[in-house]
Design a protein around this motif. Structure first.
Motif, mmCIF file in Angstrom:
data_model
loop_
_atom_site.group_PDB
_atom_site.id
_atom_site.type_symbol
_atom_site.label_atom_id
_atom_site.label_comp_id
_atom_site.label_asym_id
_atom_site.label_seq_id
_atom_site.Cartn_x
_atom_site.Cartn_y
_atom_site.Cartn_z
ATOM 1 N N ALA A 1 -15.340 -0.789 -8.020
ATOM 2 C CA ALA A 1 -14.794 -1.918 -8.780
ATOM 3 C C ALA A 1 -14.064 -2.908 -7.874
ATOM 4 N N VAL A 2 -13.555 -2.431 -6.741
ATOM 5 C CA VAL A 2 -12.884 -3.306 -5.775
ATOM 6 C C VAL A 2 -13.866 -3.655 -4.658
ATOM 7 N N GLY A 3 -14.404 -2.629 -4.006
ATOM 8 C CA GLY A 3 -15.401 -2.821 -2.950
ATOM 9 C C GLY A 3 -14.888 -3.646 -1.785
ATOM 10 N N LEU A 4 -15.811 -4.214 -1.059
ATOM 11 C CA LEU A 4 -15.447 -5.124 0.021
ATOM 12 C C LEU A 4 -14.848 -6.370 -0.613
ATOM 13 N N ILE A 5 -13.791 -6.901 -0.018
ATOM 14 C CA ILE A 5 -13.168 -8.078 -0.620
ATOM 15 C C ILE A 5 -13.519 -9.329 0.179
ATOM 16 N N SER A 6 -13.715 -10.402 -0.539
ATOM 17 C CA SER A 6 -14.025 -11.672 0.100
ATOM 18 C C SER A 6 -12.761 -12.231 0.752
ATOM 19 N N MET A 7 -12.911 -12.765 1.948
ATOM 20 C CA MET A 7 -11.775 -13.397 2.622
ATOM 21 C C MET A 7 -11.237 -14.568 1.809
ATOM 22 N N ASP A 8 -12.070 -15.154 0.975
ATOM 23 C CA ASP A 8 -11.645 -16.274 0.138
ATOM 24 C C ASP A 8 -10.612 -15.861 -0.904
ATOM 25 N N THR A 9 -10.531 -14.550 -1.222
ATOM 26 C CA THR A 9 -9.564 -14.091 -2.232
ATOM 27 C C THR A 9 -8.208 -13.748 -1.622
ATOM 28 N N VAL A 10 -8.106 -13.762 -0.285
ATOM 29 C CA VAL A 10 -6.845 -13.408 0.379
ATOM 30 C C VAL A 10 -5.834 -14.539 0.179
ATOM 31 N N ILE A 11 -4.680 -14.164 -0.373
ATOM 32 C CA ILE A 11 -3.595 -15.125 -0.589
ATOM 33 C C ILE A 11 -2.800 -15.296 0.693
ATOM 34 N N GLY A 12 -2.489 -14.179 1.353
ATOM 35 C CA GLY A 12 -1.733 -14.261 2.596
ATOM 36 C C GLY A 12 -1.318 -12.894 3.092
ATOM 37 N N ASP B 1 -3.014 -9.384 -8.616
ATOM 38 C CA ASP B 1 -3.096 -9.403 -7.158
ATOM 39 C C ASP B 1 -2.876 -7.987 -6.652
ATOM 40 N N TYR B 2 -3.556 -7.615 -5.564
ATOM 41 C CA TYR B 2 -3.384 -6.310 -4.930
ATOM 42 C C TYR B 2 -2.789 -6.503 -3.545
ATOM 43 N N ILE B 3 -2.045 -5.511 -3.094
ATOM 44 C CA ILE B 3 -1.519 -5.482 -1.730
ATOM 45 C C ILE B 3 -2.145 -4.278 -1.039
ATOM 46 N N LYS B 4 -2.827 -4.519 0.075
ATOM 47 C CA LYS B 4 -3.542 -3.463 0.807
ATOM 48 C C LYS B 4 -3.508 -3.769 2.306
ATOM 49 N N ARG B 5 -3.986 -2.823 3.075
ATOM 50 C CA ARG B 5 -4.042 -2.970 4.533
ATOM 51 C C ARG B 5 -5.488 -3.206 4.961
ATOM 52 N N ILE B 6 -5.706 -4.189 5.838
ATOM 53 C CA ILE B 6 -7.045 -4.447 6.372
ATOM 54 C C ILE B 6 -7.409 -3.324 7.336
ATOM 55 N N ILE B 7 -8.519 -2.677 7.066
ATOM 56 C CA ILE B 7 -9.020 -1.614 7.944
ATOM 57 C C ILE B 7 -10.272 -2.092 8.669
ATOM 58 N N GLY B 8 -11.159 -2.770 7.954
ATOM 59 C CA GLY B 8 -12.413 -3.207 8.558
ATOM 60 C C GLY B 8 -12.601 -4.710 8.486
ATOM 61 N N ASN C 1 -1.208 4.811 0.649
ATOM 62 C CA ASN C 1 -1.152 6.030 -0.153
ATOM 63 C C ASN C 1 -2.600 6.395 -0.495
ATOM 64 N N ARG C 2 -3.319 6.915 0.480
ATOM 65 C CA ARG C 2 -4.765 7.074 0.410
ATOM 66 C C ARG C 2 -5.248 7.911 -0.765
ATOM 67 N N ARG C 3 -4.468 8.853 -1.210
ATOM 68 C CA ARG C 3 -4.907 9.696 -2.324
ATOM 69 C C ARG C 3 -4.800 8.981 -3.668
ATOM 70 N N PHE C 4 -3.988 7.947 -3.734
ATOM 71 C CA PHE C 4 -3.734 7.278 -5.015
ATOM 72 C C PHE C 4 -3.800 5.767 -4.878
ATOM 73 N N SER C 5 -4.862 5.270 -4.290
ATOM 74 C CA SER C 5 -4.998 3.835 -4.089
ATOM 75 C C SER C 5 -6.336 3.336 -4.629
ATOM 76 N N ASN C 6 -6.268 2.268 -5.375
ATOM 77 C CA ASN C 6 -7.460 1.585 -5.865
ATOM 78 C C ASN C 6 -7.812 0.524 -4.822
ATOM 79 N N ASP C 7 -8.758 0.840 -3.955
ATOM 80 C CA ASP C 7 -9.042 -0.021 -2.811
ATOM 81 C C ASP C 7 -10.552 -0.139 -2.579
ATOM 82 N N SER C 8 -10.966 -0.479 -1.389
ATOM 83 C CA SER C 8 -12.390 -0.713 -1.101
ATOM 84 C C SER C 8 -13.271 0.512 -1.296
ATOM 85 N N ARG C 9 -12.684 1.675 -1.405
ATOM 86 C CA ARG C 9 -13.472 2.880 -1.676
ATOM 87 C C ARG C 9 -13.948 2.916 -3.127
ATOM 88 N N ASN C 10 -13.294 2.172 -3.981
ATOM 89 C CA ASN C 10 -13.654 2.100 -5.397
ATOM 90 C C ASN C 10 -14.680 0.980 -5.585
#
Length: 186
Positions: free
Chosen positions: A159-170, A77-84, A148-157
């Motif tokens: 491999a992660v990309g845009l995430i489906s709302m169906d994968t959000v746990i909470g 599981d990843y923890i991130k901030r919704i931007i878009g 931590n924008r310089r060291f985050s595996n997030d939608s810019r990668n």
């Protein structure tokens, strides 16, 4: 003997009800999660323990700048901030977030930006098209970034990309460990 047996049964019922209650709460309302890694620093540190509000996404929906936990892989599981959000166009230029062409302030990053010693930017310039080959976020998807924008595996990668709302746990907004940092986090 009958009185002891009856008392034992009452205790057993109470324990079973308590266990069922705890399992139901953990499954449908709240669940604890361990923050692993530095991608959300300084908001969340490696080793922090947070409460994930599972039911919150159904009650109030997902909003821009919410911190969420989502299934990145079957095991992780990843923890991130919704931007878009769906329909948004996202871009960064000179460390400023632009959503649909309008600049947005990100006060949760101010302390981090002040700590930069190399006079660079915290978030490298990009547009949604450069990262995803789409101009707006499709329905049912989110664009997420770690604080931590310089060291985050997030939608810019990719491999992660845009995430489906169906994968959000909470939503993750309560830190309960370490105890000296206990409280609501925004």
């Amino acid at each position: 003997m009958q009185k002891e047996k009856s008392e034992l049964m009452e205790w057993l019922k109470a324990i079973v009800i308590a266990v069922v209650f705890v399992i139901a709460i953990r499954t449908f309302i709240f669940t604890p999660t361990l923050v692993s890694g530095a991608s959300m620093m300084p908001t969340y540190e490696d080793g922090d323990r947070v409460v994930v509000n599972i039911i919150g996404k159904q009650i109030s929906g997902l909003e821009r700048f919410d911190v969420i936990v989502f299934k990145a892989t079957e095991e992780k599981d990843y923890i991130k901030r919704i931007i878009g959000l769906p329909g948004d166009h996202i871009a960064y230029k000179d460390d400023v977030l632009y959503i649909n062409g309008n600049p947005y302030d990100e006060p949760y990053l101010n302390a981090y930006k002040e700590q930069l010693i190399d006079n660079g930017t915290l978030t490298q310039d990009f547009t949604l098209e450069e990262l995803t080959n789409v101009s707006t976020i499709p329905d049912g998807y989110l664009f997420v970034l770690g604080d931590n924008r310089r060291f985050s595996n997030d939608s810019r990668n990719p491999a992660v990309g845009l995430i489906s709302m169906d994968t959000v746990i909470g939503k993750a907004n309560i830190r309960f460990y370490p105890f000296d940092h206990f409280g609501i986090v925004k």
